[in-house]
Design a protein around this motif. Structure first.
Motif, PDB file in Angstrom:
ATOM      1  N   GLY A  22       8.166   0.046 -22.270  1.00 16.54           N
ATOM      2  CA  GLY A  22       7.971   0.904 -23.439  1.00 16.54           C
ATOM      3  C   GLY A  22       6.608   0.737 -24.069  1.00 16.54           C
ATOM      4  N   ILE A  23       5.575   0.524 -23.234  1.00 12.44           N
ATOM      5  CA  ILE A  23       4.208   0.352 -23.745  1.00 12.44           C
ATOM      6  C   ILE A  23       3.276   1.329 -23.036  1.00 12.44           C
ATOM      7  CG2 ILE A  23       4.550  -2.063 -24.370  1.00 12.44           C
ATOM      8  CD1 ILE A  23       3.132  -2.861 -21.798  1.00 12.44           C
ATOM      9  N   ASP A  24       2.079   1.491 -23.584  1.00 15.45           N
ATOM     10  CA  ASP A  24       1.074   2.378 -23.016  1.00 15.45           C
ATOM     11  C   ASP A  24       0.736   1.914 -21.594  1.00 15.45           C
ATOM     12  OD1 ASP A  24      -1.073   3.997 -22.417  1.00 15.45           O
ATOM     13  OD2 ASP A  24      -2.383   3.223 -23.994  1.00 15.45           O
ATOM     14  N   PRO A  25       0.883   2.789 -20.588  1.00 13.64           N
ATOM     15  CA  PRO A  25       0.605   2.380 -19.214  1.00 13.64           C
ATOM     16  C   PRO A  25      -0.874   2.411 -18.836  1.00 13.64           C
ATOM     17  CG  PRO A  25       1.353   4.646 -19.232  1.00 13.64           C
ATOM     18  CD  PRO A  25       1.444   4.159 -20.659  1.00 13.64           C
ATOM     19  N   THR A  26      -1.725   2.894 -19.725  1.00  9.00           N
ATOM     20  CA  THR A  26      -3.138   3.061 -19.398  1.00  9.00           C
ATOM     21  C   THR A  26      -3.777   1.728 -19.004  1.00  9.00           C
ATOM     22  OG1 THR A  26      -3.284   4.892 -20.982  1.00  9.00           O
ATOM     23  CG2 THR A  26      -5.361   3.922 -20.219  1.00  9.00           C
ATOM     24  N   ASP A  27      -4.303   1.674 -17.790  1.00  9.06           N
ATOM     25  CA  ASP A  27      -5.012   0.485 -17.295  1.00  9.06           C
ATOM     26  C   ASP A  27      -4.156  -0.777 -17.471  1.00  9.06           C
ATOM     27  OD1 ASP A  27      -7.232  -0.423 -15.939  1.00  9.06           O
ATOM     28  OD2 ASP A  27      -8.446  -0.732 -17.727  1.00  9.06           O
ATOM     29  N   LEU A  28      -2.868  -0.634 -17.212  1.00  9.28           N
ATOM     30  CA  LEU A  28      -1.935  -1.720 -17.528  1.00  9.28           C
ATOM     31  C   LEU A  28      -2.173  -2.969 -16.674  1.00  9.28           C
ATOM     32  CD1 LEU A  28       0.451  -2.681 -19.210  1.00  9.28           C
ATOM     33  CD2 LEU A  28       1.985  -1.618 -17.538  1.00  9.28           C
ATOM     34  N   MET A  29      -2.508  -2.794 -15.392  1.00  5.79           N
ATOM     35  CA  MET A  29      -2.722  -3.982 -14.566  1.00  5.79           C
ATOM     36  C   MET A  29      -3.869  -4.836 -15.114  1.00  5.79           C
ATOM     37  SD  MET A  29      -1.636  -5.754 -11.961  1.00  5.79           S
ATOM     38  CE  MET A  29      -0.774  -4.746 -10.746  1.00  5.79           C
ATOM     39  N   ARG A  30      -4.931  -4.203 -15.552  1.00  8.43           N
ATOM     40  CA  ARG A  30      -6.031  -4.954 -16.151  1.00  8.43           C
ATOM     41  C   ARG A  30      -5.551  -5.741 -17.370  1.00  8.43           C
ATOM     42  NH1 ARG A  30     -11.570  -4.076 -15.960  1.00  8.43           N
ATOM     43  NH2 ARG A  30     -11.208  -2.012 -15.041  1.00  8.43           N
ATOM     44  N   ARG A  31      -4.778  -5.098 -18.217  1.00 11.57           N
ATOM     45  CA  ARG A  31      -4.266  -5.792 -19.400  1.00 11.57           C
ATOM     46  C   ARG A  31      -3.307  -6.903 -19.020  1.00 11.57           C
ATOM     47  NH1 ARG A  31      -2.051  -0.565 -21.272  1.00 11.57           N
ATOM     48  NH2 ARG A  31      -0.573  -1.787 -22.497  1.00 11.57           N
ATOM     49  N   ALA A  32      -2.483  -6.641 -18.002  1.00 15.25           N
ATOM     50  CA  ALA A  32      -1.487  -7.634 -17.592  1.00 15.25           C
ATOM     51  C   ALA A  32      -2.133  -8.891 -17.014  1.00 15.25           C
ATOM     52  CB  ALA A  32      -0.530  -7.018 -16.574  1.00 15.25           C
ATOM     53  N   GLY A  87       0.777  -1.228   0.000  1.00 15.92           N
ATOM     54  CA  GLY A  87       0.000   0.000   0.000  1.00 15.92           C
ATOM     55  C   GLY A  87       0.805   1.274   0.000  1.00 15.92           C
ATOM     56  N   GLU A  88       2.106   1.172  -0.309  1.00 16.58           N
ATOM     57  CA  GLU A  88       2.953   2.365  -0.358  1.00 16.58           C
ATOM     58  C   GLU A  88       3.071   2.933  -1.762  1.00 16.58           C
ATOM     59  OE1 GLU A  88       6.614   1.173   1.407  1.00 16.58           O
ATOM     60  OE2 GLU A  88       5.764   0.989   3.422  1.00 16.58           O
ATOM     61  N   ALA A  89       2.522   2.255  -2.743  1.00 12.73           N
ATOM     62  CA  ALA A  89       2.411   2.750  -4.117  1.00 12.73           C
ATOM     63  C   ALA A  89       1.014   2.396  -4.604  1.00 12.73           C
ATOM     64  CB  ALA A  89       3.462   2.116  -5.026  1.00 12.73           C
ATOM     65  N   THR A  90       0.509   3.162  -5.533  1.00 16.14           N
ATOM     66  CA  THR A  90      -0.813   2.892  -6.090  1.00 16.14           C
ATOM     67  C   THR A  90      -0.686   1.998  -7.319  1.00 16.14           C
ATOM     68  OG1 THR A  90      -0.793   4.774  -7.615  1.00 16.14           O
ATOM     69  CG2 THR A  90      -1.555   5.182  -5.342  1.00 16.14           C
ATOM     70  N   GLN A  91      -1.806   1.449  -7.727  1.00 19.62           N
ATOM     71  CA  GLN A  91      -1.805   0.671  -8.961  1.00 19.62           C
ATOM     72  C   GLN A  91      -1.417   1.553 -10.149  1.00 19.62           C
ATOM     73  OE1 GLN A  91      -5.428  -1.059 -11.196  1.00 19.62           O
ATOM     74  NE2 GLN A  91      -4.946  -2.619  -9.635  1.00 19.62           N
ATOM     75  N   GLU A  92      -1.812   2.811 -10.111  1.00 21.47           N
ATOM     76  CA  GLU A  92      -1.422   3.736 -11.182  1.00 21.47           C
ATOM     77  C   GLU A  92       0.087   3.941 -11.201  1.00 21.47           C
ATOM     78  OE1 GLU A  92      -3.117   4.655 -13.587  1.00 21.47           O
ATOM     79  OE2 GLU A  92      -5.138   5.321 -13.097  1.00 21.47           O
ATOM     80  N   ASP A  93       0.713   3.994 -10.021  1.00 25.67           N
ATOM     81  CA  ASP A  93       2.175   4.071  -9.972  1.00 25.67           C
ATOM     82  C   ASP A  93       2.786   2.860 -10.668  1.00 25.67           C
ATOM     83  OD1 ASP A  93       2.119   6.428  -8.438  1.00 25.67           O
ATOM     84  OD2 ASP A  93       2.141   5.310  -6.544  1.00 25.67           O
ATOM     85  N   TRP A  94       2.263   1.690 -10.346  1.00 22.13           N
ATOM     86  CA  TRP A  94       2.757   0.451 -10.955  1.00 22.13           C
ATOM     87  C   TRP A  94       2.578   0.506 -12.470  1.00 22.13           C
ATOM     88  CZ3 TRP A  94       0.975  -3.485 -14.017  1.00 22.13           C
ATOM     89  CH2 TRP A  94       1.704  -4.692 -14.011  1.00 22.13           C
ATOM     90  N   ASN A  95       1.417   0.948 -12.909  1.00 18.08           N
ATOM     91  CA  ASN A  95       1.153   1.035 -14.348  1.00 18.08           C
ATOM     92  C   ASN A  95       2.198   1.908 -15.034  1.00 18.08           C
ATOM     93  OD1 ASN A  95      -1.185  -0.496 -13.993  1.00 18.08           O
ATOM     94  ND2 ASN A  95      -2.569   1.259 -14.084  1.00 18.08           N
ATOM     95  N   GLN A  96       2.484   3.047 -14.436  1.00 23.13           N
ATOM     96  CA  GLN A  96       3.416   3.989 -15.054  1.00 23.13           C
ATOM     97  C   GLN A  96       4.835   3.429 -15.083  1.00 23.13           C
ATOM     98  OE1 GLN A  96       2.814   6.925 -16.579  1.00 23.13           O
ATOM     99  NE2 GLN A  96       0.600   6.700 -16.254  1.00 23.13           N
ATOM    100  N   VAL A  97       5.270   2.843 -13.963  1.00 24.18           N
ATOM    101  CA  VAL A  97       6.643   2.344 -13.896  1.00 24.18           C
ATOM    102  C   VAL A  97       6.838   1.146 -14.816  1.00 24.18           C
ATOM    103  CG1 VAL A  97       8.375   1.260 -12.399  1.00 24.18           C
ATOM    104  CG2 VAL A  97       7.058   3.226 -11.570  1.00 24.18           C
ATOM    105  N   ILE A  98       5.955   0.166 -14.743  1.00 25.43           N
ATOM    106  CA  ILE A  98       6.104  -1.031 -15.563  1.00 25.43           C
ATOM    107  C   ILE A  98       5.904  -0.704 -17.037  1.00 25.43           C
ATOM    108  CG2 ILE A  98       5.256  -3.374 -16.012  1.00 25.43           C
ATOM    109  CD1 ILE A  98       6.787  -3.020 -13.353  1.00 25.43           C
TER     110      ILE A  98
END
Length: 208
Positions: free
Chosen positions: A75-85, A59-70
């Protein structure tokens, strides 16, 4: 007749209640036209990827943080990345059926998961494995600690109102089992064969 009666069943989410995480990741790589192994390297080898995933889990980073970093590492679009992953992850029907049988037999069932985050995408609800399916849901994001910390197992037992020797815990990562065992919990290492895990659970838990 079983020598021991268990009153609680604790199940991991990714790779136990669901199909294999490795297969899901490989399918994600294909869908995003990534090189084989690129996604796993971003999560497991890249220092920024490792750090953001560990922070997300407690809980020290948000899912959006994860999306942006990963997304940036890959080198891919981070939009809603966890859902896609996690798009190719599916409930594992044999394990889900075993959980339902256990509850029908009066066994308390908990999900204990190192969290993938809950917003904007809730993978647990999306896969049909959410609060109404369990007697307790313990997520590392909410607890501020993750497996294999002994404290998260203690909190799971508290949530169920049971002691360690009353419970069985199933996880696909061997390193998550010893802390549970030290609390008296009977552990089952789930590998790639759900039928083998079901055989063990059916021998440990009553059936209706």
């Amino acid at each position: 007749m079983r020598a021991t009666h268990y009153d609680g069943l604790i199940l991991d989410f990714g790779g136990v209640l669901t199909t294999r995480m490795r297969l899901n990741g490989e399918a994600f790589e294909r869908s995003e036209n990534l090189s084989p192994g690129a996604y796993f390297a971003a999560l497991e080898d890249h220092p920024d990827g490792v750090a953001v995933y560990a922070a997300l889990e407690v809980g020290e980073a948000t899912q959006e943080d994860w999306n942006q970093v990963i997304g940036g590492i890959l080198g891919i679009d981070p939009t809603d990345l966890m859902r896609r992953a996690l798009a190719n992850l599916r409930p594992e029907p044999q394990i889900v059926a075993a959980a339902k049988r256990a509850r029908a037999a009066g066994i308390k069932v908990a999900m204990l998961s190192n969290s993938f985050g809950l917003e904007p995408y809730n993978p647990y609800a999306d896969k049909g494995l959410w609060t109404d399916f369990f007697d307790a849901v313990v997520l590392s994001e909410r607890e501020g600690i993750r497996k294999p910390s002994p404290l998260i197992y203690e909190r799971t037992l508290d949530a169920l109102g049971l002691t360690g020797p009353q419970c069985v815990f199933v996880d696909d990562h061997a390193e998550n089992l010893p802390p549970a065992e030290r609390l008296g919990i009977h552990t089952v290492h789930h590998t790639t064969n759900p039928a083998a895990t079901i055989e063990v659970l059916d021998a440990l838990l009553p059936r209706t």
